[in-house]
Design an enzyme around this catalytic site. Structure first.
Site, PDB file in Angstrom:
ATOM      1  N   LYS A 165       0.838  -1.172   0.074  1.00 14.11           N
ATOM      2  CA  LYS A 165      -0.022  -0.081   0.030  1.00 14.11           C
ATOM      3  C   LYS A 165       0.873   1.260  -0.034  1.00 14.11           C
ATOM      4  CE  LYS A 165      -4.154   1.772   0.412  1.00 14.11           C
ATOM      5  NZ  LYS A 165      -5.252   1.561  -0.532  1.00 14.11           N
TER       6      LYS A 165
ATOM      7  N   ASP B 104      -5.370  -3.479  -1.881  1.00 16.08           N
ATOM      8  CA  ASP B 104      -6.816  -3.530  -1.975  1.00 16.08           C
ATOM      9  C   ASP B 104      -7.306  -4.043  -3.232  1.00 16.08           C
ATOM     10  OD1 ASP B 104      -5.530  -1.117  -2.517  1.00 16.08           O
ATOM     11  OD2 ASP B 104      -7.135   0.077  -2.052  1.00 16.08           O
TER      12      ASP B 104
END
Ligand code: NAI
Length: 363
Positions: free
Chosen positions: A192, A227
């Site tokens: 991320k 994600d």
């Protein structure tokens, strides 16, 4: 003397019945293994004053190979996870979790062949935490404010997320070396980095540098945001090959992948360091099934399959995997979880040990 001596940690909850099934199947292959059984977890605290006695770690250090059942971690208070402590104490930096389809398991997909390589020693699992209201937490909050790093509410608890160059280099190298040794095609670094610039950003930067070292290996490299990875894993599970991830994402994506291949009852794992390796299923101790002869020992048995490969017993490893494929493929003698996934009901399921008997007959 046995050819291999392996430390056996039965664990608690469903652990002892699963490891009993596992040792029976492994022994039935004819490999020459002596089990050195040691205990860890809540049950030994009274006797040793700790859930992880030094003798357990010494046994693994001596034998270099261990296999364990799951060990319960008290939620909130109590001792820290024994499972995490074993990985840290023995510096088992690579958590390897192959997730491949076994036809007949009732999974939603039947063409999955993913390998998760999870960093096992740092990230939010480092266990560096500051309790809400403690002097240390308040000092840290002041430090962050004084340095202009940002405002943390005074009533916050804080967990640190350290990610190092050293830790990232070795896990990404492990992923590439695994890919080369196992005829894989692609390594994907998951992160991320767009948000967590100092930790995941470093992970990505170092992963790219390591990938450069392997640019002539024939292994493709790409990176993906965690994600987006979750969504694409569900939409296109066949896209993925070897995934290398920091600790927490690795934990979550492991369970997601377990779900893709038919559930936790099937998902195998290994924790590998420079000196030692500890094999264990992805799942936990499932206390509500403990002692009921119901839980699926496949994850434990396939973890033993990985262990047999590690020990150089490839023939026995192949026989164990083939037996699992045969018995689950036939669908007649499977545990409740697989039965339910396939038929929608647990009627006709067999118990843990009866399933192990069917595997032994199919070896
Ligand atoms: P869990 O993995 O133990 O169980 C969640 C659910 O998954 C179970 O209720 C059951 O429905 C299913 N399941 C798990 N293993 C199965 C099997 N072999 N066969 C059939 N169904 C199975 O996760 P939970 O409930 O979050 O954790 C229970 C305890 O285990 C906690 O104390 C946790 O900290 C610990 N744990 C230990 C691990 C380890 O020893 N490496 C890993 C994960 C959790």
């Amino acid at each position: 003397m046995a050819k291999h001596t392996v430390t056996l940690i039965p664990g608690d909850g469903i652990g002892p019945e699963l490891t009993a099934a596992m040792t029976r199947v492994v022994e039935a292959t004819g490999v020459d293994i002596e089990w050195e059984t040691v205990e860890a977890g809540a049950d030994v605290v009274e006797k040793y004053g700790t859930p992880l006695p030094e003798s357990v770690l010494d046994s693994v250090r001596k034998n270099k190979v261990a296999i364990k059942g799951p060990i319960t971690t008290p939620v909130g208070g109590g001792f820290r996870s024994v499972n995490v402590a074993i990985r840290k104490e023995l510096d088992l930096y690579a958590c390897l979790r192959p997730a491949f389809s076994i036809p007949g398991s009732g999974a939603r997909y039947d063409d999955i062949d993913i390998v998760i390589v999870r960093e096992n020693t740092e990230d939010l699992y480092a266990g560096i935490e500051f309790e809400e209201g403690s002097e240390s937490a308040l000092e840290l909050i002041k430090f962050a404010a004084d340095r202009g790093a940002g405002i943390i509410r005074p009533d916050s608890g804080i967990s640190l997320k350290p990610i190092s160059i050293t830790g990232t280099e070795r896990i990404v190298r492990y992923a590439f070396d695994y890919a080369i040794a196992n005829g894989r095609k692609k390594v994907t670094a998951v992160h991320k980095a767009n948000i967590l610039k100092m930790s995941d950003g470093l992970f990505l930067k170092v992963a790219r540098q390591v990938a450069e070292e392997y640019k002539d290996s024939g292994i493709e490299f790409e990176d993906y945001i965690v994600d987006a990875t979750c969504m694409q894993l569900v939409l296109h599970p066949e896209w993925w090959d070897v995934l290398v991830l920091p600790n927490l994402y690795g934990d979550i994506i492991s369970d997601l992948s377990a779900g893709l291949i038919g559930g936790l009852g099937i998902a195998m794992g290994a924790n590998i360091g420079t000196d030692c390796a500890v094999f264990e299923p992805v799942h936990g101790s499932a206390p509500k099934y403990a002692g009921k002869d119901m839980a699926n020992p496949t994850a434990e048995i396939l973890s033993a399959m990985l262990m047999l490969k590690h020990l150089g017993e490839t023939d026995a490893a192949d026989r164990v995997l083939n037996a699992v494929r045969t018995v689950i493929g036939k669908g007649e003698k499977v545990t409740y979880d697989v039965r339910r996934s396939v038929t929608g009901s647990t009627d006709g399921a067999v118990g843990t040990q009866a399933y192990a008997d069917a595997l032994i007959a199919a070896l």
